[in-house]
Design a protein around this motif. Structure first.
Motif, PDB file in Angstrom:
ATOM      1  N   SER A  12       0.507  -1.062  -0.391  1.00 32.86           N
ATOM      2  CA  SER A  12      -0.116  -0.337  -0.030  1.00 32.86           C
ATOM      3  C   SER A  12       0.734   1.227   0.051  1.00 32.86           C
ATOM      4  O   SER A  12       0.396   2.607  -0.588  1.00 32.86           O
ATOM      5  CB  SER A  12      -1.080   0.003   1.089  1.00 32.86           C
ATOM      6  OG  SER A  12      -0.181   0.178   2.582  1.00 32.86           O
ATOM      7  N   GLN A  13       1.968   0.943   0.283  1.00 33.45           N
ATOM      8  CA  GLN A  13       2.908   2.365   0.616  1.00 33.45           C
ATOM      9  C   GLN A  13       3.869   1.775  -1.047  1.00 33.45           C
ATOM     10  O   GLN A  13       4.969   3.290  -0.503  1.00 33.45           O
ATOM     11  CB  GLN A  13       4.194   2.461   2.033  1.00 33.45           C
ATOM     12  CG  GLN A  13       2.782   2.807   2.858  1.00 33.45           C
ATOM     13  CD  GLN A  13       3.798   2.728   4.167  1.00 33.45           C
ATOM     14  OE1 GLN A  13       4.909   2.147   3.794  1.00 33.45           O
ATOM     15  NE2 GLN A  13       2.989   3.944   4.986  1.00 33.45           N
ATOM     16  N   MET A  14       4.109   2.071  -2.058  1.00 29.72           N
ATOM     17  CA  MET A  14       4.781   1.178  -2.896  1.00 29.72           C
ATOM     18  C   MET A  14       4.813   2.342  -3.366  1.00 29.72           C
ATOM     19  O   MET A  14       5.533   2.736  -4.068  1.00 29.72           O
ATOM     20  CB  MET A  14       4.973  -0.124  -3.575  1.00 29.72           C
ATOM     21  CG  MET A  14       5.072  -1.389  -2.930  1.00 29.72           C
ATOM     22  SD  MET A  14       7.569  -0.933  -3.441  1.00 29.72           S
ATOM     23  CE  MET A  14       7.185  -1.055  -4.876  1.00 29.72           C
ATOM     24  N   LEU A  15       3.578   2.851  -3.852  1.00 34.20           N
ATOM     25  CA  LEU A  15       3.036   3.491  -4.898  1.00 34.20           C
ATOM     26  C   LEU A  15       4.102   5.005  -4.057  1.00 34.20           C
ATOM     27  O   LEU A  15       4.901   6.241  -5.095  1.00 34.20           O
ATOM     28  CB  LEU A  15       2.135   4.245  -5.611  1.00 34.20           C
ATOM     29  CG  LEU A  15       1.712   5.318  -5.797  1.00 34.20           C
ATOM     30  CD1 LEU A  15       2.384   5.679  -7.455  1.00 34.20           C
ATOM     31  CD2 LEU A  15       0.322   5.318  -5.778  1.00 34.20           C
ATOM     32  N   ASP A  16       3.691   5.522  -2.516  1.00 34.57           N
ATOM     33  CA  ASP A  16       4.757   6.835  -2.561  1.00 34.57           C
ATOM     34  C   ASP A  16       6.100   6.702  -2.455  1.00 34.57           C
ATOM     35  O   ASP A  16       7.091   7.011  -2.571  1.00 34.57           O
ATOM     36  CB  ASP A  16       3.954   6.885  -0.826  1.00 34.57           C
ATOM     37  CG  ASP A  16       2.733   7.652  -1.073  1.00 34.57           C
ATOM     38  OD1 ASP A  16       2.546   7.892  -1.973  1.00 34.57           O
ATOM     39  OD2 ASP A  16       2.481   7.413   0.172  1.00 34.57           O
ATOM     40  N   LEU A  17       6.497   5.025  -2.504  1.00 35.54           N
ATOM     41  CA  LEU A  17       7.942   4.988  -2.242  1.00 35.54           C
ATOM     42  C   LEU A  17       8.428   5.240  -3.704  1.00 35.54           C
ATOM     43  O   LEU A  17       9.621   5.654  -4.085  1.00 35.54           O
ATOM     44  CB  LEU A  17       8.498   3.577  -1.525  1.00 35.54           C
ATOM     45  CG  LEU A  17       9.855   2.382  -1.413  1.00 35.54           C
ATOM     46  CD1 LEU A  17      10.952   3.862  -0.732  1.00 35.54           C
ATOM     47  CD2 LEU A  17      10.193   1.414  -1.576  1.00 35.54           C
ATOM     48  N   LEU A  18       7.819   4.729  -4.521  1.00 36.51           N
ATOM     49  CA  LEU A  18       8.467   5.066  -6.032  1.00 36.51           C
ATOM     50  C   LEU A  18       8.690   6.581  -6.484  1.00 36.51           C
ATOM     51  O   LEU A  18       9.900   7.004  -6.677  1.00 36.51           O
ATOM     52  CB  LEU A  18       7.549   4.620  -6.610  1.00 36.51           C
ATOM     53  CG  LEU A  18       7.453   2.505  -7.141  1.00 36.51           C
ATOM     54  CD1 LEU A  18       6.482   2.146  -7.818  1.00 36.51           C
ATOM     55  CD2 LEU A  18       8.886   1.976  -7.657  1.00 36.51           C
ATOM     56  N   ALA A  19       7.319   7.884  -5.789  1.00 35.24           N
ATOM     57  CA  ALA A  19       7.631   8.481  -5.893  1.00 35.24           C
ATOM     58  C   ALA A  19       8.544   9.461  -5.214  1.00 35.24           C
ATOM     59  O   ALA A  19       9.543  10.322  -5.903  1.00 35.24           O
ATOM     60  CB  ALA A  19       6.526   9.181  -5.445  1.00 35.24           C
ATOM     61  N   ILE A  20       9.173   8.663  -4.126  1.00 38.56           N
ATOM     62  CA  ILE A  20       9.900   9.516  -3.177  1.00 38.56           C
ATOM     63  C   ILE A  20      11.654   8.903  -4.273  1.00 38.56           C
ATOM     64  O   ILE A  20      12.601   9.711  -4.004  1.00 38.56           O
ATOM     65  CB  ILE A  20      10.178   8.272  -1.629  1.00 38.56           C
ATOM     66  CG1 ILE A  20       8.723   9.354  -0.772  1.00 38.56           C
ATOM     67  CG2 ILE A  20      11.552   9.009  -0.971  1.00 38.56           C
ATOM     68  CD1 ILE A  20       8.724   8.584   0.205  1.00 38.56           C
ATOM     69  N   MET A  21      11.743   7.548  -3.760  1.00 45.18           N
ATOM     70  CA  MET A  21      12.855   7.259  -4.701  1.00 45.18           C
ATOM     71  C   MET A  21      13.201   7.847  -6.196  1.00 45.18           C
ATOM     72  O   MET A  21      14.275   7.910  -7.409  1.00 45.18           O
ATOM     73  CB  MET A  21      13.737   6.154  -4.459  1.00 45.18           C
ATOM     74  CG  MET A  21      11.794   5.008  -5.249  1.00 45.18           C
ATOM     75  SD  MET A  21      12.714   3.404  -4.495  1.00 45.18           S
ATOM     76  CE  MET A  21      13.149   2.717  -5.928  1.00 45.18           C
TER      77      MET A  21
ATOM     78  N   PRO B 249      11.742  12.006 -11.677  1.00 46.15           N
ATOM     79  CA  PRO B 249      12.449  12.325 -11.106  1.00 46.15           C
ATOM     80  C   PRO B 249      12.567  11.984  -9.440  1.00 46.15           C
ATOM     81  O   PRO B 249      13.931  11.850  -8.946  1.00 46.15           O
ATOM     82  CB  PRO B 249      12.151  13.660 -11.176  1.00 46.15           C
ATOM     83  CG  PRO B 249      10.839  13.936 -11.655  1.00 46.15           C
ATOM     84  CD  PRO B 249      10.611  12.676 -12.246  1.00 46.15           C
ATOM     85  N   GLY B 250      11.475  11.612  -8.641  1.00 45.36           N
ATOM     86  CA  GLY B 250      11.352  11.999  -7.258  1.00 45.36           C
ATOM     87  C   GLY B 250      12.531  12.792  -6.537  1.00 45.36           C
ATOM     88  O   GLY B 250      12.594  13.922  -6.860  1.00 45.36           O
ATOM     89  N   LEU B 251      13.011  12.388  -4.936  1.00 50.58           N
ATOM     90  CA  LEU B 251      13.600  13.508  -4.421  1.00 50.58           C
ATOM     91  C   LEU B 251      15.407  13.132  -4.350  1.00 50.58           C
ATOM     92  O   LEU B 251      15.569  12.168  -4.186  1.00 50.58           O
ATOM     93  CB  LEU B 251      12.814  13.649  -3.141  1.00 50.58           C
ATOM     94  CG  LEU B 251      11.452  13.838  -2.946  1.00 50.58           C
ATOM     95  CD1 LEU B 251      11.236  13.409  -1.616  1.00 50.58           C
ATOM     96  CD2 LEU B 251      11.343  15.207  -3.119  1.00 50.58           C
ATOM     97  N   THR B 252      15.724  14.469  -4.962  1.00 52.81           N
ATOM     98  CA  THR B 252      17.345  14.685  -5.300  1.00 52.81           C
ATOM     99  C   THR B 252      17.701  13.469  -3.781  1.00 52.81           C
ATOM    100  O   THR B 252      17.430  13.751  -2.082  1.00 52.81           O
ATOM    101  CB  THR B 252      17.728  15.981  -5.407  1.00 52.81           C
ATOM    102  OG1 THR B 252      17.177  16.624  -6.081  1.00 52.81           O
ATOM    103  CG2 THR B 252      19.031  15.476  -5.079  1.00 52.81           C
ATOM    104  N   GLY B 253      18.452  12.708  -3.403  1.00 50.94           N
ATOM    105  CA  GLY B 253      19.400  12.183  -2.488  1.00 50.94           C
ATOM    106  C   GLY B 253      18.131  11.140  -1.562  1.00 50.94           C
ATOM    107  O   GLY B 253      18.468  11.732  -0.572  1.00 50.94           O
ATOM    108  N   PHE B 254      17.002  10.984  -1.701  1.00 57.97           N
ATOM    109  CA  PHE B 254      15.904  10.609  -0.817  1.00 57.97           C
ATOM    110  C   PHE B 254      15.904   8.656  -1.733  1.00 57.97           C
ATOM    111  O   PHE B 254      16.079   8.652  -2.861  1.00 57.97           O
ATOM    112  CB  PHE B 254      15.113  10.509  -1.114  1.00 57.97           C
ATOM    113  CG  PHE B 254      14.276  11.580  -0.345  1.00 57.97           C
ATOM    114  CD1 PHE B 254      13.601  11.704   1.000  1.00 57.97           C
ATOM    115  CD2 PHE B 254      15.342  13.094  -0.241  1.00 57.97           C
ATOM    116  CE1 PHE B 254      13.823  13.001   2.404  1.00 57.97           C
ATOM    117  CE2 PHE B 254      15.087  13.874   0.344  1.00 57.97           C
ATOM    118  CZ  PHE B 254      14.557  14.040   2.032  1.00 57.97           C
TER     119      PHE B 254
END
Length: 886
Positions: free
Chosen positions: A171-180, A188-193
């Protein structure tokens, strides 16, 4: 509960393309991705036996929707190789023929279609199994939806496994993909995450939105700043990674039901792609209807039956035969039985282990086989000649060899066995060798099996040897290969047979001396390596050696290293100039190989009866026409190193008063280059008897021949030979240790001095593209349909072959023609002299010292007149007491 297996076709295809080495079909088109795709699907079908299944492909213009949101979506992903696109279409075609439903929705990526299918199956109260390695789909995993990792033994990934791998539930994989982020899709994700940081934050905050809403609570000022600055990027990344689950899909279960495969269409498809193993596996259990009445097999158990058979065959000028023997070792093989046939209707088997004695069988057969008016058809005649000679049958005429014919027609093909050819041409699966021994104790010799069993097996071999001859005879004529078959390859068989029987003597005591000195040197180099590294390891272990060089010593890992433990020759050679320890390691490897491959192995190859080594020389292995050698391979013993020369010195004449005579073509491939290109400067150099490398150096450096230095000659030699193998400026720069610019300039000047050589290269490639093959001086052909392949690497490799094969293949033709000529003349000149070895452009003879002048004259004349070229053929003769002295 019913299950729907959803196959990520694109994932399978791409993975296979890079995992499997280049494969092409008879038309020269790439097929590696297709083959891997089929094998992968077969594994799923075999492992899970699904009732409901669907292969999902990307639809055309599938990134349109996401690109409307983010123009850079997948922008950084390399365009798929050109030769991959046809294979995707063939994969779809395969699925249709194999009864596997397919989905390819226009404007939609495969993962969106797969997500829609999985949720639809869940809604229908079924289970969905996503066969993929795409982590984007992990967000769907729940009690009704699972992922099967297709590249790791089809292991099942459930919610628990997702958390174990990524630290978050599905359930949190989508959010993890967005971060990394995802570099492959340019999300793009978040720089350095990275994944670990993302997982720990999601564990604390629950969602991406909560993380973004409370940046001050995230440890680290830099990360807090990133969250504030890149909030929109993170939300945007989430939108890109979101799977769209409203794709229009068929809503009836009947659509996803697997159908029986269309066997006939699948067989035709496999035949077209030349997937012979797959064709064999899928072949219908029913034998194809034969147009002719199958021949009768006769087991001849009495003398009168054998005599009647020979009388029946007496008027047949061409006889197919096969031998069944006690051993594959040619000098030890004794007859268990012989199969014979002179027509389509009858095949006969004569057992040597029946009621009639071997002696009487031979008395009946010897005049039949030695009749000079009769010729025989065989598959691998060289072996059969050995067996007949073991029983005193000499001068047997070979009229056709189906193995050699198959090789000439398809020189790039690896399999020319009778079983493979019978299946390919007749769709007939012959009796296998292993099946003969079923129901018998392990190790049962062939002669102890029932005569009927062995007889039927042998008769089948003879039947299909006869049938293949009829096919190949016509094809050889159609493809204009009959001349090289009948004038080069067929007459060479008895020459090679005799050379194998002659063997070569090895002085075991001399080799033992080499063993002692090489072992000491090997140990010394090993200790020097350990002393310099300040650590020890198993130098033969890539993993341990990699650790020693790149971790312990801190040597930078080369860019051409494909894996973290790669320590192959090319990698070490690229480091050798900078790091002395690498030079020592290469020296150690050379010594270790000499010890294991030659010094320790060669004495074991000595035949106990003859005291000599009897290597095998193969006509049907190398696509250019060159002979290869094995059991053991004596062609590869190094000549340039002192250690290699010392090993060669252990080969010497067996008798006192005998010597070795070596005859070597001088610069044969460059002479052929002059002949084919008709370059005036090259022709002039060879007619004047110039050293071609010195002459080339004088032209390129614009100095007099007398002023050419060793370094100049070395550079010219590198280019002279490099041109034959398509060497580039980069390759020359590496070989000579010069800058790329200098190498490019050298090659440019070379072609300016030899302009016709440049034209020859262009013409050779263009001619091969037009004709689909390249030819040698005798008309030997090598198909090069890969010239039309859309993969640049495969195409470039084919271009190199188009240039080199006519040269290397013609050189092979010349030495073969010379061997045939020498084989005819030598017995009259010096009956005792033995041809013992062929090493590409060189022949080695064991000669009574008194006969040397006559043998030298015979050999030199035969080799120098093997063919008429525009330049003289020159042969260098050397005499020595051992091979090294030659």
């Amino acid at each position: 509960m019913d299950r729907l297996y959803i196959l990520d076709a694109v994932n399978y295809i791409f993975r296979s393309y890079y995992a499997i080495g280049p494969m092409t079909n008879p038309d020269g088109a790439s097929t590696s991705a297709l083959y891997g795709f089929i094998r992968s699907l077969q594994k799923v079908l075999t492992t899970f036996s699904p009732q409901y299944v669907v292969a999902v492909f990307d639809g055309p213009d599938n990134t349109k929707r996401r690109k409307e949101v983010y123009s850079a979506y997948k922008m950084h992903r390399k365009k798929a190789p050109e030769d991959l696109y046809p294979q995707i279409a063939w994969a779809y075609e395969f699925c249709e023929k194999a009864g596997i439903p397919c989905l390819c929705v226009s404007g939609v990526e495969a993962d969106d279609t797969m997500a829609t299918l999985a949720l639809w199956a869940k809604k229908e109260g079924k289970q969905a199994y996503l066969c993929t390695s795409d982590k984007d789909l992990f967000q769907l995993i729940c009690e009704e939806i699972y992922v099967i990792n297709v590249h790791k033994d089809h292991s099942l990934i459930d919610a628990k496994k997702v958390e174990e791998i990524y630290g978050v539930p599905p359930s949190q994989m989508l959010d993890l993909l967005a971060i990394m982020g995802d570099s492959a899709d340019n999300i793009p994700g978040l720089t350095g995450f990275g994944p670990k940081t993302g997982a720990s934050l999601l564990k604390k905050f629950g969602t991406l939105e909560n993380i973004l809403a409370h940046p001050e609570e995230v440890p680290g000022k830099k990360k807090q700043e990133t969250l504030r600055k890149e909030k929109e990027i993170a939300l945007f990344s989430k939108e890109l990674a979101t799977l769209h689950t409203s794709v229009p899909i068929p809503g009836t279960w009947e659509f996803y039901q697997k159908s029986p495969p269309d066997q006939a269409k699948l067989e035709a498809f496999y035949q077209k792609m030349h997937f012979m193993t797959l064709l064999k596996e899928c072949r219908s259990s029913e034998e194809p209807a034969s147009e002719q009445t199958p021949p009768s097999y006769h087991i001849l158990r009495t003398e009168s039956a054998i005599q009647a058979c020979l009388n029946e065959l007496e008027n047949h000028p061409l006889i197919a035969f096969d031998t069944e023997t006690t051993s594959l070792n040619v000098l030890d093989a004794r007859l268990v039985g012989i199969g014979l046939s002179g027509s389509e209707s009858d095949v006969y088997y004569i057992p040597f282990n029946g009621d009639i004695s071997e002696k009487r069988c031979l008395e009946l057969l010897r005049p039949f086989f030695q009749n000079p008016k009769r010729a025989f058809i065989s598959h691998h005649a060289k072996y059969d000649l050995h067996v007949l000679k073991n029983h005193g049958m000499q001068n047997v005429q070979i009229g056709f060899d189906t193995m050699i014919a198959s090789y000439l027609l398809n020189p790039d093909k690896r399999k020319h066995s009778l079983d493979a050819l019978t299946f390919e041409h007749f769709r007939k699966e012959k009796i296998s060798w292993d099946s003969l021994f079923e129901g018998h104790p392990k190790g049962t010799p062939l002669e102890k099996l029932p005569i009927e069993t062995v007889g039927h097996y042998c008769c089948e071999d003879v039947e299909y040897t006869w049938k293949l001859r009829k096919i190949f005879e016509k094809l050889l004529e159609e493809k204009r290969l009959d001349k090289v078959f009948y004038e080069v390859e067929l007459p060479l068989i008895p020459i090679l047979n005799e050379m194998e029987r002659n063997g070569i003597f090895l002085n075991a005591n001399r080799l033992q001396e080499q063993s002692t000195s090489l072992t000491k040197e090997c140990d010394r180099v090993k200790q020097a390596i350990f002393a310099e590294a300040g650590a020890t390891c198993n130098l033969n272990s890539p993993k341990q050696l990699s650790e020693l060089l790149f971790s312990t010593m801190g040597i930078p890992r080369p860019k051409n290293a494909k894996t973290s433990t790669a320590t192959g020759a090319k990698i070490l050679e690229s480091l050798a100039n900078k790091y002395p320890i690498v030079q020592k390691i290469l020296h150690y490897r050379m010594l270790d190989k000499l010890l294991s491959t030659y010094v320790h192995a060669l004495p074991k190859a000595v035949h106990p009866k003859t005291g000599r080594i009897h290597s095998t020389f193969n006509q049907s292995v190398v696509a250019t026409g060159r002979l290869s050698c094995n059991n053991p391979n004596l062609q590869n013993i190094p000549i340039r190193s002192e250690e290699g020369k010392n090993i060669r010195s252990a080969f010497c004449p067996q008798k006192q008063g005998w010597v070795y005579l070596a005859a070597d073509y001088s610069q044969i491939e460059l002479r052929l280059l002059a002949h084919f290109s008709q370059d005036e400067e090259l022709l002039r150099a060879f007619h004047k008897g110039e050293d071609i490398h010195t002459y080339t150096a004088s032209l390129v450096y614009e100095v007099q021949v007398e002023a050419v230095t060793k370094e100049m000659r070395r550079s010219a030699k590198a280019v002279n030979f490099g041109i034959l193998y398509g060497q580039t400026g980069f390759g020359l720069a590496q070989e000579l240790g010069i800058k790329r610019k200098e190498a490019d300039a050298f090659i440019k000047t070379y072609f300016a001095r030899y302009p016709a050589v440049s034209r020859y290269i262009e013409d050779a490639i263009q001619r091969a593209k037009t004709e689909g093959f390249c030819s040698t001086i005798t008309g030997r052909k090598r198909p090069l349909l890969e010239l039309g392949n859309k993969n640049p690497m495969i195409q470039k490799a084919a271009e190199r072959l188009a240039v080199n094969t006519p040269l290397q293949g013609s050189a092979a033709d010349l030495i073969k023609l010379a061997m045939i000529s020498i084989g005819e003349k030598l017995p009259k000149v010096s009956p005792e002299t033995l041809l013992i070895l062929q090493v590409h452009d060189e022949l080695i003879f064991e000669v009574p010292e008194k006969d040397v002048p006559r043998v030298q004259k015979c050999v030199q004349h035969s080799m120098e007149h093997a063919a008429k070229l525009l330049v003289p053929l020159v042969v260098d003769i050397s005499i020595g007491k051992n091979w090294a002295e030659c």
